[in-house]
Structures are given as C-alpha cells and as structure tokens.
Design an enzyme around this catalytic site. Structure first.
Site, mmCIF file in Angstrom:
data_model
loop_
_atom_site.group_PDB
_atom_site.id
_atom_site.type_symbol
_atom_site.label_atom_id
_atom_site.label_comp_id
_atom_site.label_asym_id
_atom_site.label_seq_id
_atom_site.Cartn_x
_atom_site.Cartn_y
_atom_site.Cartn_z
ATOM 1 C CG ASP A 96 16.758 86.871 -59.076
ATOM 2 O OD1 ASP A 96 17.962 87.299 -58.889
ATOM 3 O OD2 ASP A 96 16.542 86.402 -60.409
ATOM 4 C CB SER A 128 2.155 47.688 -17.354
ATOM 5 O OG SER A 128 1.945 48.957 -18.171
ATOM 6 C CB SER A 130 7.303 58.984 -20.962
ATOM 7 O OG SER A 130 7.972 58.093 -20.289
#
Length: 635
Positions: free
Chosen positions: A34, A475, A542
C-alpha cells in the site's frame, strides 16, 4: 487529397521509424504494501497518453464502483488486473506495462509488496535498469523497504529512485521528507547503493510526476519522468563488455547449413573474428552472421542472430560462444548468493536443477556459510534457507559451465534453482567466483577399475537400496539377503543406518537437512563400494524420493536396485522393537519419520516386499531369486 494522404503516410512512417530506434528503459516499482506502486504506474500511463478512450471510460466506471479514492480516478485499477488484487487492494503477481514518451520507450514491472511475494519482486528486478522504491511518507523506512533495497543492490540495479509518496497526507512536509531521505541514504550506504535520487511526490495527485509541484517549492531536483528519460541505459554498458552468445539452439534446416542461434547478451562480433566455444574450448572463425533482416557484417548486444563458423565443431544448446581473446571462465563449483523462493526449505545435499543462460545442469548445495539479516545486514548462522531468506553458500554442479561473475554479466552470472520433481523455480542467485578446488581437484584415472574388480570377484556389482519405515524390517531382510549371497560365494557389504551413524555420520541429527546429508554421504560410499566390485546392501529409511533419486543417478543404468520394504505404519508401530514410535507419540522424539516427519514411498521400485504377507526369510529368498533371474549372480 492525395498530397495530404502522402504527407500523413510520411509522418506516420517517420514517427514509426523514430519510435523504433528510441532507447528502451526497464524499471521496477517496489516497496511495502500500500505504498502506491500501482497508483504510480497508472498515473504514468495516464500522463503519457497511453490510454485509449475505452480504457479511460472503463477506469472512470471502475473507480466509481470499486475504487478507493471517493470517486476520483483510482489509477491502481489500471495495473491490478487480478481479481484477488482488486479485492484486497494489493499486488500479488508481477504486472508488466509498456508506455513511451517522445524520448524513450519504457517497460515497467509493478512488483508485490507483501513479504510472501518477495520472490515475485526478484523476478521483476532481474531485467531492470532502474528501481523506484516507494516509501509511504506516513510510515517511513520499513523492513520491506530495506529488504527490497538489499535485493536491488544484490541484483545489480545501480540507479535508484526513492519515491517518498503520499506526501499530500503529511501536508507536503519538508521535515518529513528530509528525515526519511536521511534514514534511507544511511542504509543505502551500507549496502553499496550510490546513484540515488529522492523525489517527494503524490502519485494520486500527480505531484512531481511529470511537472514540478507547486506544493513542494522547497524541492529543486528532477521530476520522475525527466529522470526516467535521461538516466543512462544499461545496454550502453553491456555493449562494451566481452562478447557472449549463449547458444539457444542449433539451426540445421538442411545438410548445407549449420548455424548457432541465440541472443547476444554482451559485446559485439564481426564476420572473420576468431571465437571460442565454452566449456569445450574449441576455436573457429565467424563465417557469417544471419539475422531476421538478412546477412550482416557485425552484430551487437541485444540482437538475436545465427552464427555460422568456418570449422565444424561440436556445439550444442547451453554452450557459450565468446571471442577467443576474451573468453568466460569454466568451472563446476562456486560461491554464490541465493534468494530462496520456496515454502519448502533449501536442503544442503538435496539435488536440484540449476539453469544459467540456456544451460540446465544438476546442482547440490553445501550448508549455507551464513544468511543475511536484511535489517541489520548481520551475518547469521544457518543450516538451511527458508522462504525469502538470502544466504551465501557453495554450489556443486554435475558438469562444468561457462560463466562470468554476476557483477560483470547478469546473463552469464545469474541463475535460477529448479525443483527436480515439481519443476517449480525455488531459488534465484548469482555467482561470485569459482572455488579453487573446482580447478585444482581432478579425477585420477586408475588402471584397476570397476570392471577389473568385478571380474576378479566373478560378479556384477550392484547397489541394493532397502527403504521403508522404521520397524518395517529393512535391516532384518537385508541381513538375511547378505547371508544368502555370502553362502553363494558373492562379495558383499552391508551399510546399515544405525551402524553408519556410529561413525561416518555421527555428527548428524535427524532434522530434514541432516537426513538429506546422511543419505548423500551413504550414497557416495555405496558408489565407491560399487567401484570396488562389491554387491552393496544399503539399509536406510531414506524417507525422501529426491535423495533416493540422487543415489540412483550416481551410478549407471541398472546398477541401482530399489527394494521397498512396504509395511503399513500401524504394523511397524506394533512391532516398535526400539520403542521409538512410543517416544515420538509422547513428543519425546522430534522429526520421527511417519509421525512428524514425512515418508515418501517409492513410486516404481524394482522390488517390493509386502511384510504383511511374507516372512523375512521368504522376502530374502524372493530378492535373491530376482537377482539370479536377472543374471546378476552369474559368474
């Protein structure tokens, strides 16, 4: 009548010819919300007689309906084209407008004032020669004023008009004007802005826009339009810089013609001059210069041309043609300043695309050296860059590029950063200089290579990348697969997420930036093990597709096998062998994947394991069978 018609035709022709060869000035208006940017541009369009009758009628009608000036002409409506802008009375997008006077042509960009649209302001400023920074006389110098001024300095705009606007709302006070001017000049000195003109004005009332205002008899400087018509053009400086032609495309309409097309961004070239093509370094001479108007003996900055050469050399899109005696540098690592434009933070180590000129290459960044507080110019420590933050950091490219420092050439020194998935522009920056290691560190060729290592082991090296949620069984399955491969006489190594964090990555936490760096390091280690001829098993959560894609792209086609251990989070949470989910639910463990940090499942993994229907033993047998079927385990 015929005589009169001929005179009119001649006048029109002379007018068009004169208009064609007028200089072109590009400028931006910026400032806080403005401050009157759109009103100022609307006023310039109005005063330069660039409105048609129907546009003026529409403006009068719109001013009565939705204007904010009590029925007076609301010039902002000429520029604020988006419905959302008119409703909110703000500018969101960058609005470009064209107008001309007897002396010059102009392209003006009305850029947003809201902090969240700072990226749009950078877009508008990237090609500008002059910046008009508006300041509301009632508010003075604000944070956004400083931010935009810093960006103007950073982008290389050296001519700045400080339009101290709405002076009619402070009774045209010279004291207010002098105070704001002094404060702004003090800040401008700190950021290196020197060519500054401060003008008291009211864009709404027209004070000091095209004519000196009787309301400011104490002001003796130029009015805005006079300044814009006389300020030096950037093209004049560009024409004296070394010749640069980024190749846009190779023009091969038939077998007897091969030309290299593009826009000359600096300097000039003549037929017969010797050129060098970068980054390859090949040299030749200019045989001809082809333009839309035919053959030319010479071409200069700003012209779009096609060059033909005396020799046939390998040139492709993105290469840069330069004069042989003044070539740009070539490198693949740089120090840069980046303005981050995405709501998703810049993550060091994450692969992005970098576009500079006509070339697009892969890029990753190191952690920022620092980010800049635009109010105090203080250098602050930072691990990432958030939306609208400005920082200095090193970039590594996946191939060498020709470049000039940004201070010498915007086109060959400025770049944008692109998200590889969404293709959105997420950052913009400028190159400072090449890092010494980009010139001094070379890849050492070795005689015992990957093929020799693999032949000795009688196997095809591969990376088996196990990904999935914590507790999915990665794993466990990876360990069983390695046991089975070992029993078959294969040479393997298992990189497990927890084990790696005990050593190589012990300095990393679990923030999004640290997760990216965690995977980047592991991917590089896996690539080295691939070179050693090993079948490398990588077992990491990941969570981000971008980093898994980066790991895949480090190696050759078919050498990366993504194994998605697909386990619903409810099942993984029930197993919870380490009690991590319970801690995360209690708020004791931040940035835990699946709870308060996202997991992006693979879209098309080579192998998918459903642990709700397969035991770990069955999953391992299935993976080994797939490897045998693909011939990977064949001697």
């Amino acid at each position: 009548m015929a005589h009169v018609s001929n005179l009119i035709a001649e006048d029109i022709e002379q007018y068009l010819e004169a208009h064609q060869y007028k200089g072109l000035l590009r400028f931006i208006t910026c400032g806080s919300v403005d401050d009157g940017k759109s009103t100022l541009i609307g006023r310039l369009l109005y005063e330069s007689k660039m409105l048609f009758e129907d546009q003026l009628s529409q403006l009068e009608e719109d001013s009565k309906k939705v204007g904010t000036q009590g029925g007076d002409l609301d010039f902002a409506l000429l520029v604020d084209g988006l419905a959302a802008e008119r409703e909110q009375g703000i500018t969101i997008d960058v609005a470009y407008r064209f107008f001309s006077t007897d002396k010059r042509k102009f392209i003006v960009a009305d850029t947003p004032g809201h902090e969240q649209y700072t990226r749009n302001m950078v877009t508008g400023a990237s090609t500008a020669d002059v910046a008009i920074i508006l300041i509301d006389a009632r508010k003075g110098v604000l944070t956004q004023t400083r931010r935009h001024s810093y960006l103007v300095s950073l982008i290389g705009i050296r001519h700045v008009v400080v339009a101290i606007n709405k002076l009619d709302m402070v009774d045209y006070s010279q004291h207010v004007f002098d105070r704001i001017e002094a404060e702004y000049r003090d800040f401008a000195k700190q950021i290196g802005l020197e060519n500054i003109v401060c003008i008291p004005m009211s864009a709404l009332r027209g004070d000091n826009i095209t004519e000196p205002s009787a309301n400011t008899p104490w002001y003796q400087g130029p009015v805005l339009m006079d300044y814009l018509e006389t300020v030096p053009l950037a093209d004049d400086a560009e024409s004296h810089r070394p010749f640069r032609l980024p190749v846009q495309w190779v023009n091969r309409p038939h077998l007897n013609f091969r030309g290299y097309a593009g826009n000359i961004v600096a300097g000039g070239i003549r037929v017969g001059e010797r050129i060098r093509v970068l980054p390859s370094g090949k040299e030749s001479r200019v045989a001809s210069i082809v333009t839309a108007d035919g053959l030319r003996d010479a071409a200069v900055c700003g012209q779009s041309v096609t060059l033909t050469l005396e020799d046939e050399i390998d040139i492709s899109r993105g290469d840069v043609i330069a004069r042989a005696d003044a070539p740009p540098a070539v490198a693949d690592q740089f120090e840069t300043t980046i303005v981050w434009m995405s709501e998703e933070p810049m993550l060091p180590g994450r692969p992005y695309l970098l576009k500079i000129g006509t070339r697009t290459v892969g890029v990753t960044s190191a952690a920022p050296k620092y980010k800049i507080n635009v109010n105090t110019l203080e250098h602050l420590a930072a691990k990432t860059l958030e939306l609208n933050e400005i920082g200095v950091c090193n970039l590594s490219l996946d191939q060498s590029i020709a470049f000039d420092p940004y201070t010498e050439n915007r086109d060959t020194g400025g770049f944008i950063v692109i998200d590889r998935v969404t293709n959105n522009t997420v950052g913009a920056g400028l190159l400072h200089f090449a890092l010494r290691r980009s010139q001094n560190v070379h890849w050492q060729a070795v005689d015992v290579n990957r093929q020799a290592h693999a032949a000795l082991k009688s196997q095809q090296p591969r990376i088996l990348w196990f990904t999935g949620l914590s507790g999915a069984g990665k794993s466990t399955v990876a360990n069983l697969v390695e046991k089975k491969l070992h029993a078959l006489g294969r040479h393997t190594y298992l990189l497990d997420g927890d084990n790696v964090r005990h050593g190589l990555n012990k300095d990393l936490g679990f923030s999004e930036a640290d997760r990216v760096e965690n995977i980047r390091r592991v991917a590089e280690v896996a690539r080295l093990m691939l070179d050693a001829g090993l079948i490398t098993l990588v077992s990491f959560i990941s969570p981000f597709r971008a980093e898994r894609r980066m790991a895949r792209e480090l190696v050759g086609p078919g050498e990366f096998i993504e194994v998605f251990i697909d386990t619903p989070i409810s099942v993984a949470e029930q197993r919870d062998p380490k009690g991590l989910y319970q801690k995360a639910r209690r708020g004791e463990l931040k940035n835990f994947t699946g709870i308060d940090s996202p997991y992006e499942p693979p879209e098309s993994p080579e192998i998918r394991i459903d642990t709700t229907s397969q035991s770990p033993e069955q999953a391992a047998d299935f993976i080994v069978a797939r490897l045998l079927a693909n011939g990977i385990l064949v001697d």
